[in-house]
Design a protein around this motif. Structure first.
Motif, PDB file in Angstrom:
ATOM      1  N   GLU A   1       2.811   0.654   5.466  1.00  0.00           N
ATOM      2  CA  GLU A   1       3.370  -0.655   5.189  1.00  0.00           C
ATOM      3  C   GLU A   1       4.719  -0.441   4.496  1.00  0.00           C
ATOM      4  O   GLU A   1       4.897   0.527   3.760  1.00  0.00           O
ATOM      5  N   THR A   2       5.667  -1.329   4.746  1.00  0.00           N
ATOM      6  CA  THR A   2       6.984  -1.190   4.139  1.00  0.00           C
ATOM      7  C   THR A   2       7.560  -2.546   3.758  1.00  0.00           C
ATOM      8  O   THR A   2       7.091  -3.571   4.268  1.00  0.00           O
ATOM      9  N   ALA A   3       8.524  -2.536   2.894  1.00  0.00           N
ATOM     10  CA  ALA A   3       9.280  -3.734   2.554  1.00  0.00           C
ATOM     11  C   ALA A   3      10.588  -3.678   3.338  1.00  0.00           C
ATOM     12  O   ALA A   3      11.270  -2.665   3.344  1.00  0.00           O
ATOM     13  N   LEU A   4      10.923  -4.761   4.006  1.00  0.00           N
ATOM     14  CA  LEU A   4      12.142  -4.790   4.815  1.00  0.00           C
ATOM     15  C   LEU A   4      13.327  -5.266   4.007  1.00  0.00           C
ATOM     16  O   LEU A   4      13.222  -5.934   3.050  1.00  0.00           O
TER      17      LEU A   4
ATOM     18  N   GLY B   1       6.535  -5.304   6.288  1.00  0.00           N
ATOM     19  CA  GLY B   1       6.590  -4.846   7.661  1.00  0.00           C
ATOM     20  C   GLY B   1       5.793  -3.572   7.852  1.00  0.00           C
ATOM     21  O   GLY B   1       5.193  -3.040   6.920  1.00  0.00           O
ATOM     22  N   LEU B   2       5.809  -3.093   9.068  1.00  0.00           N
ATOM     23  CA  LEU B   2       5.081  -1.901   9.459  1.00  0.00           C
ATOM     24  C   LEU B   2       6.079  -0.779   9.710  1.00  0.00           C
ATOM     25  O   LEU B   2       7.121  -1.012  10.323  1.00  0.00           O
ATOM     26  N   ASN B   3       5.784   0.395   9.227  1.00  0.00           N
ATOM     27  CA  ASN B   3       6.629   1.570   9.421  1.00  0.00           C
ATOM     28  C   ASN B   3       5.827   2.629  10.158  1.00  0.00           C
ATOM     29  O   ASN B   3       4.714   2.956   9.749  1.00  0.00           O
TER      30      ASN B   3
ATOM     31  N   LYS C   1       0.843  -1.185   0.000  1.00  0.00           N
ATOM     32  CA  LYS C   1       0.000   0.000   0.000  1.00  0.00           C
ATOM     33  C   LYS C   1       0.883   1.242   0.000  1.00  0.00           C
ATOM     34  O   LYS C   1       1.812   1.353   0.793  1.00  0.00           O
ATOM     35  N   LYS C   2       0.626   2.156  -0.900  1.00  0.00           N
ATOM     36  CA  LYS C   2       1.479   3.329  -1.064  1.00  0.00           C
ATOM     37  C   LYS C   2       1.035   4.525  -0.233  1.00  0.00           C
ATOM     38  O   LYS C   2       1.585   5.599  -0.352  1.00  0.00           O
TER      39      LYS C   2
ATOM     40  N   LEU D   1      -4.184   6.010  16.593  1.00  0.00           N
ATOM     41  CA  LEU D   1      -2.920   5.348  16.285  1.00  0.00           C
ATOM     42  C   LEU D   1      -3.044   3.835  16.434  1.00  0.00           C
ATOM     43  O   LEU D   1      -2.554   3.076  15.599  1.00  0.00           O
ATOM     44  N   SER D   2      -3.729   3.408  17.484  1.00  0.00           N
ATOM     45  CA  SER D   2      -3.953   1.977  17.701  1.00  0.00           C
ATOM     46  C   SER D   2      -4.724   1.360  16.535  1.00  0.00           C
ATOM     47  O   SER D   2      -4.370   0.279  16.043  1.00  0.00           O
ATOM     48  N   LEU D   3      -5.756   2.030  16.074  1.00  0.00           N
ATOM     49  CA  LEU D   3      -6.547   1.534  14.951  1.00  0.00           C
ATOM     50  C   LEU D   3      -5.699   1.457  13.684  1.00  0.00           C
ATOM     51  O   LEU D   3      -5.772   0.474  12.933  1.00  0.00           O
ATOM     52  N   ALA D   4      -4.872   2.462  13.438  1.00  0.00           N
ATOM     53  CA  ALA D   4      -4.012   2.459  12.251  1.00  0.00           C
ATOM     54  C   ALA D   4      -3.032   1.287  12.298  1.00  0.00           C
ATOM     55  O   ALA D   4      -2.825   0.604  11.289  1.00  0.00           O
ATOM     56  N   ILE D   5      -2.442   1.030  13.461  1.00  0.00           N
ATOM     57  CA  ILE D   5      -1.515  -0.093  13.603  1.00  0.00           C
ATOM     58  C   ILE D   5      -2.241  -1.412  13.387  1.00  0.00           C
ATOM     59  O   ILE D   5      -1.757  -2.300  12.672  1.00  0.00           O
ATOM     60  N   GLN D   6      -3.434  -1.552  13.963  1.00  0.00           N
ATOM     61  CA  GLN D   6      -4.208  -2.787  13.805  1.00  0.00           C
ATOM     62  C   GLN D   6      -4.574  -3.036  12.346  1.00  0.00           C
ATOM     63  O   GLN D   6      -4.491  -4.175  11.861  1.00  0.00           O
TER      64      GLN D   6
END
Length: 90
Positions: free
Chosen positions: A87-90, A71-73, A8-9, A46-51
């Motif tokens: 979302e990120t690529a590690l 991964g998550l950024n 997701k960009k 923030l919690s909702l965004a992380i979930q």
């Protein structure tokens, strides 16, 4: 053929920051830690965004190389006093 992982960009969401400690003007290369304080309402956002991001990551096939490398950024925008989740690529 393995399916490619689509990343997701855009942001899953974020929140406003109440304050940074130490102050942004006091940051230097020797600053070891930055405290980010958010209100209860913004902590819920923030919690909702992380979930939401974690749910998306869980949908990928983790037995593939691409699935394992997602991964998550958490981006801290110092000048805008905001935190966003991407979302990120590690």
């Amino acid at each position: 053929m393995a399916a490619e992982t689509k990343i997701k960009k855009f942001s899953f969401g974020g929140c406003a920051v109440s304050c940074f400690s130490p102050a942004i003007s006091a940051l230097s290369s020797k600053t070891e830690m930055l405290n980010v304080s958010v209100s209860f309402e913004d902590a819920l956002k923030l919690s909702l965004a992380i979930q939401e991001c974690v749910r998306k990551l869980n949908s990928y096939n983790r037995s593939t190389r691409a699935g394992k490398r997602t991964g998550l950024n958490i981006a801290v925008h110092l000048q805008k006093a905001r935190v966003t989740v991407n979302e990120t690529a590690l």
